[in-house]
Design a protein around this motif. Structure first.
Motif, PDB file in Angstrom:
ATOM      1  N   SER A 138       0.868  -1.166  -0.053  1.00 31.73           N
ATOM      2  CA  SER A 138       0.316   0.144  -0.233  1.00 31.73           C
ATOM      3  C   SER A 138       0.707   1.387  -0.154  1.00 31.73           C
ATOM      4  CB  SER A 138      -0.942   0.081   1.119  1.00 31.73           C
ATOM      5  OG  SER A 138      -0.434   0.039   2.386  1.00 31.73           O
ATOM      6  N   VAL A 139       2.113   1.340   0.643  1.00 33.46           N
ATOM      7  CA  VAL A 139       2.971   2.279   0.509  1.00 33.46           C
ATOM      8  C   VAL A 139       3.528   2.602  -0.918  1.00 33.46           C
ATOM      9  CG1 VAL A 139       5.268   3.365   1.545  1.00 33.46           C
ATOM     10  CG2 VAL A 139       3.480   2.344   3.085  1.00 33.46           C
ATOM     11  N   THR A 140       4.126   1.494  -1.448  1.00 32.98           N
ATOM     12  CA  THR A 140       4.650   1.758  -2.621  1.00 32.98           C
ATOM     13  C   THR A 140       3.728   2.070  -3.682  1.00 32.98           C
ATOM     14  OG1 THR A 140       5.796  -0.419  -2.077  1.00 32.98           O
ATOM     15  CG2 THR A 140       5.962   0.374  -4.201  1.00 32.98           C
ATOM     16  N   TRP A 141       2.589   1.576  -3.990  1.00 32.94           N
ATOM     17  CA  TRP A 141       1.511   1.873  -4.934  1.00 32.94           C
ATOM     18  C   TRP A 141       0.387   2.743  -4.748  1.00 32.94           C
ATOM     19  CZ3 TRP A 141      -0.046  -3.926  -6.927  1.00 32.94           C
ATOM     20  CH2 TRP A 141       1.295  -4.348  -7.654  1.00 32.94           C
ATOM     21  N   PHE A 142      -0.089   3.244  -3.628  1.00 36.42           N
ATOM     22  CA  PHE A 142      -1.325   3.958  -3.391  1.00 36.42           C
ATOM     23  C   PHE A 142      -0.843   5.400  -2.999  1.00 36.42           C
ATOM     24  CE2 PHE A 142      -2.756  -0.505  -3.318  1.00 36.42           C
ATOM     25  CZ  PHE A 142      -3.825  -0.305  -3.997  1.00 36.42           C
ATOM     26  N   PRO A 143      -1.578   6.288  -3.265  1.00 36.83           N
ATOM     27  CA  PRO A 143      -1.189   7.713  -3.091  1.00 36.83           C
ATOM     28  C   PRO A 143      -1.701   7.634  -1.234  1.00 36.83           C
ATOM     29  CG  PRO A 143      -3.160   7.879  -4.250  1.00 36.83           C
ATOM     30  CD  PRO A 143      -2.744   6.441  -4.307  1.00 36.83           C
ATOM     31  N   GLU A 144      -0.938   8.767  -0.779  1.00 40.67           N
ATOM     32  CA  GLU A 144      -1.234   8.787   0.608  1.00 40.67           C
ATOM     33  C   GLU A 144      -2.837   8.708   1.261  1.00 40.67           C
ATOM     34  OE1 GLU A 144       0.267  11.943   4.170  1.00 40.67           O
ATOM     35  OE2 GLU A 144       1.526  11.555   2.203  1.00 40.67           O
ATOM     36  N   LYS A 145      -3.547   9.416   0.616  1.00 44.25           N
ATOM     37  CA  LYS A 145      -4.834   9.289   0.901  1.00 44.25           C
ATOM     38  C   LYS A 145      -5.646   7.892   1.053  1.00 44.25           C
ATOM     39  CE  LYS A 145      -6.498  14.150  -0.331  1.00 44.25           C
ATOM     40  NZ  LYS A 145      -7.576  14.873  -1.077  1.00 44.25           N
ATOM     41  N   LEU A 146      -4.930   6.982  -0.007  1.00 40.31           N
ATOM     42  CA  LEU A 146      -5.688   5.690   0.000  1.00 40.31           C
ATOM     43  C   LEU A 146      -4.979   4.814   0.684  1.00 40.31           C
ATOM     44  CD1 LEU A 146      -6.582   5.810  -3.860  1.00 40.31           C
ATOM     45  CD2 LEU A 146      -8.188   6.321  -1.884  1.00 40.31           C
ATOM     46  N   ARG A 147      -3.963   4.927   1.259  1.00 36.89           N
ATOM     47  CA  ARG A 147      -3.011   3.972   1.938  1.00 36.89           C
ATOM     48  C   ARG A 147      -3.916   3.291   3.119  1.00 36.89           C
ATOM     49  NH1 ARG A 147       2.537   7.195   2.061  1.00 36.89           N
ATOM     50  NH2 ARG A 147       2.960   7.062  -0.428  1.00 36.89           N
ATOM     51  N   THR A 148      -4.547   4.066   3.770  1.00 33.48           N
ATOM     52  CA  THR A 148      -5.189   3.329   4.939  1.00 33.48           C
ATOM     53  C   THR A 148      -6.287   2.184   4.536  1.00 33.48           C
ATOM     54  OG1 THR A 148      -4.815   5.359   6.151  1.00 33.48           O
ATOM     55  CG2 THR A 148      -6.541   3.750   6.874  1.00 33.48           C
TER      56      THR A 148
END
Length: 185
Positions: A138-148
């Motif tokens: 999730s840290v590698t592929w998703f922007p900060e808003k969608l990581r959670t």
């Protein structure tokens, strides 16, 4: 998705214990050990998996190994059910003595149980491999808003596999009760 499949493979033997006990003719302690392989493998392989995932090569190779272990596990779990009919049928044509049937059934019963233990352990090794890299993914592929959200979906997929295995186990047990009984007959 991989985590859900891994959990379903791990827990299908525990979702309908009475049917599994009858079908494979195992004790409750053996069934418990089938399920405990997941926890045992998690303790043994947690740190090596974390080290592999954090290497510069990334999560690709460990996840491929995990998928191969899951496929191997599921193929191995099918062996007792597929071959028990064929082997027992060919044996019944050769010998009709009751004592030889008992020795024959005992020999193959332990082979089937050993194969199930190996299959459960292979699937248990795949557990940490497919569950632990979720946060890194999730840290590698998703922007900060969608990581959670991405991390939550990844972690909850294992729980969804657990819940789905209960539904699958209920359906599986009705088929087993109407089929041939024990795996080595």
């Amino acid at each position: 998705m991989l985590s859900a499949c891994q959990c379903m493979t791990w827990f299908t033997l525990g979702s309908s214990p009475s049917s599994v006990l009858e079908y494979f003719d195992v004790s409750v302690s053996t069934l418990d050990l089938f399920l405990n392989w997941g926890s045992i493998a998690c303790v043994i392989f947690a740190i090596p998996v974390m080290w592999l995932v954090s290497r510069p090569s990334g999560i690709r190779n460990p996840v491929i190994v995990g998928v191969c272990l899951m496929v191997f596990s599921n193929i191995l779990r099918c062996v007792p059910s597929i071959f028990s009919r064929w082997i027992c049928f060919s044996h019944s044509a050769e010998s009709s003595s009751e004592s030889s049937k008992t020795a024959f059934e005992w020999k193959y019963h332990w082979l089937w149980i050993t194969l199930l233990h190996v299959a459960q352990f292979a699937n248990a090794i795949a557990g940490p491999i497919v569950m632990y890299p979720v946060s890194l993914l999730s840290v590698t592929w998703f922007p900060e808003k969608l990581r959670t959200t991405a991390t939550m979906i990844g972690w909850m997929s294992n729980g969804f596999g657990f819940a789905f295995s209960y539904l699958l186990g209920d359906r599986k047990s009705t088929r087993l009760n109407s089929s041939h009984g024990k795996v080595y007959r």
